[in-house]
Design a protein around this motif. Structure first.
Motif, PDB file in Angstrom:
ATOM      1  N   MET A   1      52.518  19.567  21.287  1.00 24.43           N
ATOM      2  CA  MET A   1      53.908  19.316  21.691  1.00 24.43           C
ATOM      3  C   MET A   1      54.071  17.907  22.254  1.00 24.43           C
ATOM      4  O   MET A   1      55.088  17.249  22.020  1.00 24.43           O
ATOM      5  CB  MET A   1      54.353  20.369  22.711  1.00 24.43           C
ATOM      6  N   ALA A   2      53.087  17.421  22.978  1.00 22.13           N
ATOM      7  CA  ALA A   2      53.198  16.110  23.619  1.00 22.13           C
ATOM      8  C   ALA A   2      52.923  14.962  22.656  1.00 22.13           C
ATOM      9  O   ALA A   2      53.573  13.927  22.730  1.00 22.13           O
ATOM     10  CB  ALA A   2      52.233  16.027  24.806  1.00 22.13           C
ATOM     11  N   GLU A   3      51.975  15.145  21.750  1.00 27.95           N
ATOM     12  CA  GLU A   3      51.525  14.022  20.948  1.00 27.95           C
ATOM     13  C   GLU A   3      51.781  14.155  19.457  1.00 27.95           C
ATOM     14  O   GLU A   3      51.650  13.178  18.730  1.00 27.95           O
ATOM     15  CB  GLU A   3      50.030  13.800  21.191  1.00 27.95           C
ATOM     16  N   ARG A   4      52.091  15.332  18.990  1.00 36.94           N
ATOM     17  CA  ARG A   4      52.303  15.584  17.569  1.00 36.94           C
ATOM     18  C   ARG A   4      51.177  14.992  16.707  1.00 36.94           C
ATOM     19  O   ARG A   4      51.422  14.236  15.775  1.00 36.94           O
ATOM     20  CB  ARG A   4      53.644  15.034  17.110  1.00 36.94           C
ATOM     21  N   PRO A   5      49.951  15.317  17.024  1.00 34.51           N
ATOM     22  CA  PRO A   5      48.824  14.747  16.291  1.00 34.51           C
ATOM     23  C   PRO A   5      48.624  15.425  14.932  1.00 34.51           C
ATOM     24  O   PRO A   5      49.251  16.432  14.627  1.00 34.51           O
ATOM     25  CB  PRO A   5      47.644  15.055  17.206  1.00 34.51           C
ATOM     26  N   GLU A   6      47.713  14.866  14.182  1.00 32.13           N
ATOM     27  CA  GLU A   6      47.280  15.507  12.942  1.00 32.13           C
ATOM     28  C   GLU A   6      46.564  16.804  13.305  1.00 32.13           C
ATOM     29  O   GLU A   6      45.980  16.907  14.390  1.00 32.13           O
ATOM     30  CB  GLU A   6      46.316  14.576  12.188  1.00 32.13           C
ATOM     31  N   PRO A   7      46.584  17.768  12.412  1.00 32.86           N
ATOM     32  CA  PRO A   7      45.862  19.019  12.697  1.00 32.86           C
ATOM     33  C   PRO A   7      44.390  18.738  12.990  1.00 32.86           C
ATOM     34  O   PRO A   7      43.787  17.845  12.399  1.00 32.86           O
ATOM     35  CB  PRO A   7      46.005  19.816  11.400  1.00 32.86           C
ATOM     36  N   ARG A   8      43.847  19.505  13.922  1.00 29.54           N
ATOM     37  CA  ARG A   8      42.436  19.374  14.243  1.00 29.54           C
ATOM     38  C   ARG A   8      41.864  20.755  14.534  1.00 29.54           C
ATOM     39  O   ARG A   8      42.568  21.658  14.971  1.00 29.54           O
ATOM     40  CB  ARG A   8      42.211  18.444  15.418  1.00 29.54           C
ATOM     41  N   ALA A   9      40.608  20.874  14.275  1.00 25.76           N
ATOM     42  CA  ALA A   9      39.924  22.140  14.535  1.00 25.76           C
ATOM     43  C   ALA A   9      39.291  22.087  15.917  1.00 25.76           C
ATOM     44  O   ALA A   9      38.834  21.037  16.359  1.00 25.76           O
ATOM     45  CB  ALA A   9      38.841  22.384  13.484  1.00 25.76           C
ATOM     46  N   VAL A  10      39.310  23.214  16.600  1.00 23.85           N
ATOM     47  CA  VAL A  10      38.667  23.338  17.909  1.00 23.85           C
ATOM     48  C   VAL A  10      37.792  24.587  17.884  1.00 23.85           C
ATOM     49  O   VAL A  10      38.073  25.530  17.157  1.00 23.85           O
ATOM     50  CB  VAL A  10      39.687  23.420  19.066  1.00 23.85           C
ATOM     51  N   GLN A  11      36.756  24.581  18.679  1.00 18.08           N
ATOM     52  CA  GLN A  11      35.841  25.721  18.728  1.00 18.08           C
ATOM     53  C   GLN A  11      36.335  26.749  19.746  1.00 18.08           C
ATOM     54  O   GLN A  11      36.482  26.430  20.922  1.00 18.08           O
ATOM     55  CB  GLN A  11      34.425  25.259  19.103  1.00 18.08           C
ATOM     56  N   ALA A  12      36.596  27.953  19.265  1.00 17.25           N
ATOM     57  CA  ALA A  12      37.010  29.047  20.144  1.00 17.25           C
ATOM     58  C   ALA A  12      35.773  29.812  20.607  1.00 17.25           C
ATOM     59  O   ALA A  12      34.732  29.797  19.935  1.00 17.25           O
ATOM     60  CB  ALA A  12      37.954  29.986  19.402  1.00 17.25           C
ATOM     61  N   PRO A  13      35.867  30.485  21.742  1.00 17.27           N
ATOM     62  CA  PRO A  13      34.732  31.286  22.211  1.00 17.27           C
ATOM     63  C   PRO A  13      34.352  32.352  21.177  1.00 17.27           C
ATOM     64  O   PRO A  13      35.214  32.950  20.539  1.00 17.27           O
ATOM     65  CB  PRO A  13      35.256  31.957  23.485  1.00 17.27           C
ATOM     66  N   THR A  14      33.081  32.552  20.994  1.00 20.25           N
ATOM     67  CA  THR A  14      32.583  33.530  20.026  1.00 20.25           C
ATOM     68  C   THR A  14      32.495  34.907  20.686  1.00 20.25           C
ATOM     69  O   THR A  14      31.914  35.032  21.763  1.00 20.25           O
ATOM     70  CB  THR A  14      31.196  33.110  19.515  1.00 20.25           C
ATOM     71  N   PRO A  15      33.056  35.931  20.042  1.00 22.42           N
ATOM     72  CA  PRO A  15      32.950  37.286  20.599  1.00 22.42           C
ATOM     73  C   PRO A  15      31.500  37.763  20.594  1.00 22.42           C
ATOM     74  O   PRO A  15      30.692  37.326  19.773  1.00 22.42           O
ATOM     75  CB  PRO A  15      33.790  38.142  19.659  1.00 22.42           C
ATOM     76  N   GLU A  16      31.202  38.671  21.491  1.00 19.51           N
ATOM     77  CA  GLU A  16      29.865  39.252  21.579  1.00 19.51           C
ATOM     78  C   GLU A  16      29.975  40.766  21.580  1.00 19.51           C
ATOM     79  O   GLU A  16      30.919  41.324  22.129  1.00 19.51           O
ATOM     80  CB  GLU A  16      29.167  38.796  22.855  1.00 19.51           C
ATOM     81  N   LEU A  17      28.987  41.402  20.989  1.00 18.36           N
ATOM     82  CA  LEU A  17      28.951  42.861  20.981  1.00 18.36           C
ATOM     83  C   LEU A  17      28.290  43.344  22.265  1.00 18.36           C
ATOM     84  O   LEU A  17      27.176  42.951  22.586  1.00 18.36           O
ATOM     85  CB  LEU A  17      28.171  43.370  19.770  1.00 18.36           C
ATOM     86  N   VAL A  18      29.009  44.192  23.000  1.00 18.94           N
ATOM     87  CA  VAL A  18      28.468  44.803  24.213  1.00 18.94           C
ATOM     88  C   VAL A  18      28.056  46.227  23.837  1.00 18.94           C
ATOM     89  O   VAL A  18      28.910  47.076  23.572  1.00 18.94           O
ATOM     90  CB  VAL A  18      29.504  44.822  25.361  1.00 18.94           C
TER      91      VAL A  18
END
Length: 188
Positions: free
Chosen positions: A161-178
């Motif tokens: 919203m602030a910068e209107r940048p090009e799309p970029r990928a970010v690393q989301a937390p990986t789920p774990e099996l409990v």
């Protein structure tokens, strides 16, 4: 929900969340399960369609049978789907639920039907919440750091919203099996 996320045009695009996530498939097949039930959500939802495609892939790549029953995510339909899966012959030895609510309802149905969990059927939930921790036995579940995921998403949306940048990928937390008391090898 782990993996790479991308923000495009102010929308968060998330990675494919398979119907039977790889960690759950590996765990259950590692225990010896070869016929797995899957209680899914609403078929018109995009993520449900992706999960259903992943089921087809699991059938082929792992050489297992998976029976899916679509629901509306409610406890009532989750219970009904569980009853159908447990009454079918041959009966599945494990059931994966797309929500914690349906998994808890499924555990209740198994108890009503005198089907031992995990002796006769293992139960795994795609969601982890207090609903998976309170019953006996507690339900094995895929857990996510929802706080970290929410912070990541909010930060990326504010950035867009602030910068209107090009799309970029970010690393989301990986789920774990409990792993909890609701899973065991078939017949064990």
């Amino acid at each position: 929900m782990g993996g790479r996320w991308c923000i495009r045009g102010g929308q968060v695009e998330h990675p494919v969340r398979p119907a039977v996530p790889p960690v759950q498939r590996r765990y259950l097949t590692g225990l010896g399960h070869r016929f797995i039930g899957h209680v899914s959500g609403i078929p018109s939802y995009q993520h449900t369609r992706r999960r259903m495609r992943a089921i087809g892939d699991a059938r082929e790549t792992l050489g297992i049978d998976i029976a899916s029953v679509a629901t509306d995510y409610s406890d009532t339909q989750g219970a009904s789907a569980t009853r159908r899966l447990l009454e079918a012959r041959p009966r599945c030895t494990a059931i994966i639920y797309d929500s914690d609510v349906m998994a808890a309802a499924g555990l209740g149905v198994a108890t009503e039907m005198a089907v031992s969990v995990p002796g006769d059927v293992s139960i795994v939930s795609f969601d982890d919440s207090i609903l998976t921790q309170l019953p006996h036995p507690p339900i094995t579940a895929l857990t996510r750091d929802t706080y970290a995921l929410g912070m990541l998403t909010a930060t990326e949306l504010l950035h867009v919203m602030a910068e209107r940048p090009e799309p970029r990928a970010v690393q989301a937390p990986t789920p774990e099996l409990v792993v909890r008391g609701s899973t065991a090898p078939p017949g064990g």
